[in-house]
Design a protein around this motif. Structure first.
Motif, PDB file in Angstrom:
ATOM      1  N   VAL A  68       1.012  -1.344  -0.005  1.00  0.00           N
ATOM      2  CA  VAL A  68      -0.096   0.029   0.070  1.00  0.00           C
ATOM      3  C   VAL A  68       0.873   1.302   0.030  1.00  0.00           C
ATOM      4  N   VAL A  69       0.598   2.333  -0.687  1.00  0.00           N
ATOM      5  CA  VAL A  69       1.177   3.488  -0.835  1.00  0.00           C
ATOM      6  C   VAL A  69       0.437   4.573  -0.713  1.00  0.00           C
ATOM      7  N   ILE A  70       0.957   5.444   0.212  1.00  0.00           N
ATOM      8  CA  ILE A  70       0.358   6.617   0.591  1.00  0.00           C
ATOM      9  C   ILE A  70       1.243   8.044  -0.035  1.00  0.00           C
ATOM     10  N   THR A  71       0.267   8.616  -1.235  1.00  0.00           N
ATOM     11  CA  THR A  71       0.895   9.609  -1.971  1.00  0.00           C
ATOM     12  C   THR A  71       0.034  10.616  -2.480  1.00  0.00           C
ATOM     13  N   ALA A  72       0.627  11.803  -2.800  1.00  0.00           N
ATOM     14  CA  ALA A  72      -0.492  12.904  -3.352  1.00  0.00           C
ATOM     15  C   ALA A  72       0.157  13.042  -4.848  1.00  0.00           C
ATOM     16  N   ASP A  73       1.203  12.255  -5.220  1.00  0.00           N
ATOM     17  CA  ASP A  73       2.116  12.500  -6.390  1.00  0.00           C
ATOM     18  C   ASP A  73       1.570  11.558  -7.436  1.00  0.00           C
ATOM     19  N   ILE A  74       0.910  12.166  -8.387  1.00  0.00           N
ATOM     20  CA  ILE A  74      -0.045  11.539  -9.400  1.00  0.00           C
ATOM     21  C   ILE A  74       1.125  10.554 -10.453  1.00  0.00           C
ATOM     22  N   PRO A  75       2.250  10.939 -10.951  1.00  0.00           N
ATOM     23  CA  PRO A  75       3.173  10.004 -11.590  1.00  0.00           C
ATOM     24  C   PRO A  75       3.517   8.907 -10.644  1.00  0.00           C
ATOM     25  N   LEU A  76       3.934   9.189  -9.620  1.00  0.00           N
ATOM     26  CA  LEU A  76       4.389   8.142  -8.433  1.00  0.00           C
ATOM     27  C   LEU A  76       3.267   7.036  -8.387  1.00  0.00           C
ATOM     28  N   ALA A  77       2.035   7.587  -7.927  1.00  0.00           N
ATOM     29  CA  ALA A  77       0.746   6.875  -8.003  1.00  0.00           C
ATOM     30  C   ALA A  77       0.458   5.850  -9.119  1.00  0.00           C
ATOM     31  N   ALA A  78       0.879   6.329 -10.560  1.00  0.00           N
ATOM     32  CA  ALA A  78       0.517   5.634 -11.708  1.00  0.00           C
ATOM     33  C   ALA A  78       1.892   4.564 -11.634  1.00  0.00           C
ATOM     34  N   LYS A  79       3.001   4.759 -11.313  1.00  0.00           N
ATOM     35  CA  LYS A  79       4.008   3.576 -11.246  1.00  0.00           C
ATOM     36  C   LYS A  79       3.531   2.614 -10.456  1.00  0.00           C
ATOM     37  N   CYS A  80       3.043   2.962  -9.221  1.00  0.00           N
ATOM     38  CA  CYS A  80       2.742   1.985  -8.119  1.00  0.00           C
ATOM     39  C   CYS A  80       1.423   1.254  -8.470  1.00  0.00           C
ATOM     40  N   VAL A  81       0.608   1.860  -9.228  1.00  0.00           N
ATOM     41  CA  VAL A  81      -0.630   1.143  -9.625  1.00  0.00           C
ATOM     42  C   VAL A  81      -0.329   0.142 -10.493  1.00  0.00           C
ATOM     43  N   ALA A  82       0.532   0.575 -11.628  1.00  0.00           N
ATOM     44  CA  ALA A  82       1.053  -0.469 -12.503  1.00  0.00           C
ATOM     45  C   ALA A  82       1.835  -1.662 -11.981  1.00  0.00           C
ATOM     46  N   ALA A  83       2.501  -1.480 -10.847  1.00  0.00           N
ATOM     47  CA  ALA A  83       3.242  -2.486 -10.324  1.00  0.00           C
ATOM     48  C   ALA A  83       2.250  -3.544  -9.280  1.00  0.00           C
ATOM     49  N   GLY A  84       1.096  -3.020  -9.139  1.00  0.00           N
ATOM     50  CA  GLY A  84       0.164  -3.866  -8.601  1.00  0.00           C
ATOM     51  C   GLY A  84      -0.133  -3.390  -7.158  1.00  0.00           C
ATOM     52  N   ALA A  85       0.527  -2.302  -6.836  1.00  0.00           N
ATOM     53  CA  ALA A  85       0.273  -1.753  -5.193  1.00  0.00           C
ATOM     54  C   ALA A  85      -1.117  -1.170  -5.149  1.00  0.00           C
ATOM     55  N   LEU A  86      -1.713  -1.104  -3.847  1.00  0.00           N
ATOM     56  CA  LEU A  86      -2.877  -0.311  -3.698  1.00  0.00           C
ATOM     57  C   LEU A  86      -2.334   1.273  -3.296  1.00  0.00           C
ATOM     58  N   VAL A  87      -2.952   2.209  -3.908  1.00  0.00           N
ATOM     59  CA  VAL A  87      -2.642   3.690  -3.694  1.00  0.00           C
ATOM     60  C   VAL A  87      -3.836   4.280  -3.209  1.00  0.00           C
ATOM     61  N   LEU A  88      -3.493   5.145  -2.003  1.00  0.00           N
ATOM     62  CA  LEU A  88      -4.274   6.026  -1.395  1.00  0.00           C
ATOM     63  C   LEU A  88      -3.790   7.474  -1.491  1.00  0.00           C
ATOM     64  N   ARG A  89      -4.497   8.539  -1.612  1.00  0.00           N
ATOM     65  CA  ARG A  89      -4.083   9.684  -1.190  1.00  0.00           C
ATOM     66  C   ARG A  89      -4.379  10.268   0.434  1.00  0.00           C
ATOM     67  N   HIS A  90      -3.959  11.365   0.440  1.00  0.00           N
ATOM     68  CA  HIS A  90      -3.737  11.734   2.021  1.00  0.00           C
ATOM     69  C   HIS A  90      -5.455  11.856   2.548  1.00  0.00           C
ATOM     70  N   ASP A  91      -6.492  12.048   1.453  1.00  0.00           N
ATOM     71  CA  ASP A  91      -7.755  12.302   1.733  1.00  0.00           C
ATOM     72  C   ASP A  91      -8.443  11.256   1.813  1.00  0.00           C
ATOM     73  N   GLY A  92      -7.814   9.888   1.587  1.00  0.00           N
ATOM     74  CA  GLY A  92      -8.468   8.582   1.470  1.00  0.00           C
ATOM     75  C   GLY A  92      -9.056   8.290   0.260  1.00  0.00           C
ATOM     76  N   SER A  93      -8.855   9.294  -0.632  1.00  0.00           N
ATOM     77  CA  SER A  93      -9.393   8.572  -2.061  1.00  0.00           C
ATOM     78  C   SER A  93      -8.259   7.610  -2.786  1.00  0.00           C
ATOM     79  N   ALA A  94      -8.878   6.639  -3.473  1.00  0.00           N
ATOM     80  CA  ALA A  94      -7.996   5.764  -4.002  1.00  0.00           C
ATOM     81  C   ALA A  94      -7.571   6.060  -5.373  1.00  0.00           C
TER      82      ALA A  94
END
Length: 150
Positions: A68-94
């Motif tokens: 699970v990754v917590i970030t507000a950085d969209i390019p980082l989130a895209a890489k993590c999602v592509a790798a199969g991780a679950l990603v949340l923003r600080h406000d809880g949105s996935a």
């Protein structure tokens, strides 16, 4: 399963630690510095070199399925999602495979709009108690979900 926090400007580090500890999930705070070493044995502080996106690259190189990754950085989130991780923003949105493309496009559009009008001010709304509460609930659900995938 590991919980990675893009920690430099993360407003929910303490909340994430509380939930990770309850689930006995290792948590790694990744930052360029300026954070105190954690006392919790489940929490590690990973200091990376100064520079643009160094912390993001460190997380992206390690996060994968079941993490699970917590970030507000969209390019980082895209890489993590592509790798199969679950990603949340600080406000809880996935950030998921279903919405990450739209989020990247919106980020690029806003970058172009700011470049075209240097007087354009951001609409940065404050971080509220409701955001914090949504984050706690979302992280609780996400850690349970990640636990089922490993």
């Amino acid at each position: 399963m590991t919980l990675y926090i893009d920690a430099d400007a993360c407003p929910v580090k303490a909340e994430a630690e509380t939930v990770a500890t309850r689930h006995k999930v290792p948590m790694i705070l990744v930052a360029n510095g300026g954070l105190r070493p954690p006392r919790n044995p489940l929490v590690t502080l990973q200091i990376v070199a100064d520079g643009p996106d160094v912390a993001d690259m460190w997380i992206a190189d390690r996060a994968g399925k079941g993490d699970v990754v917590i970030t507000a950085d969209i390019p980082l989130a895209a890489k993590c999602v592509a790798a199969g991780a679950l990603v949340l923003r600080h406000d809880g949105s996935a950030l998921t495979e279903a919405n990450i493309g739209q989020q990247l496009a919106m980020r690029d559009l806003m970058t172009d709009l700011r470049a075209a009008d240097p007087f354009r001010q951001g609409s940065g709304k404050g971080f509220t108690k409701a955001d914090r509460s949504r984050f706690l609930d979302a992280l609780e659900r996400t850690l349970r979900q990640a636990g089922k995938t490993v």
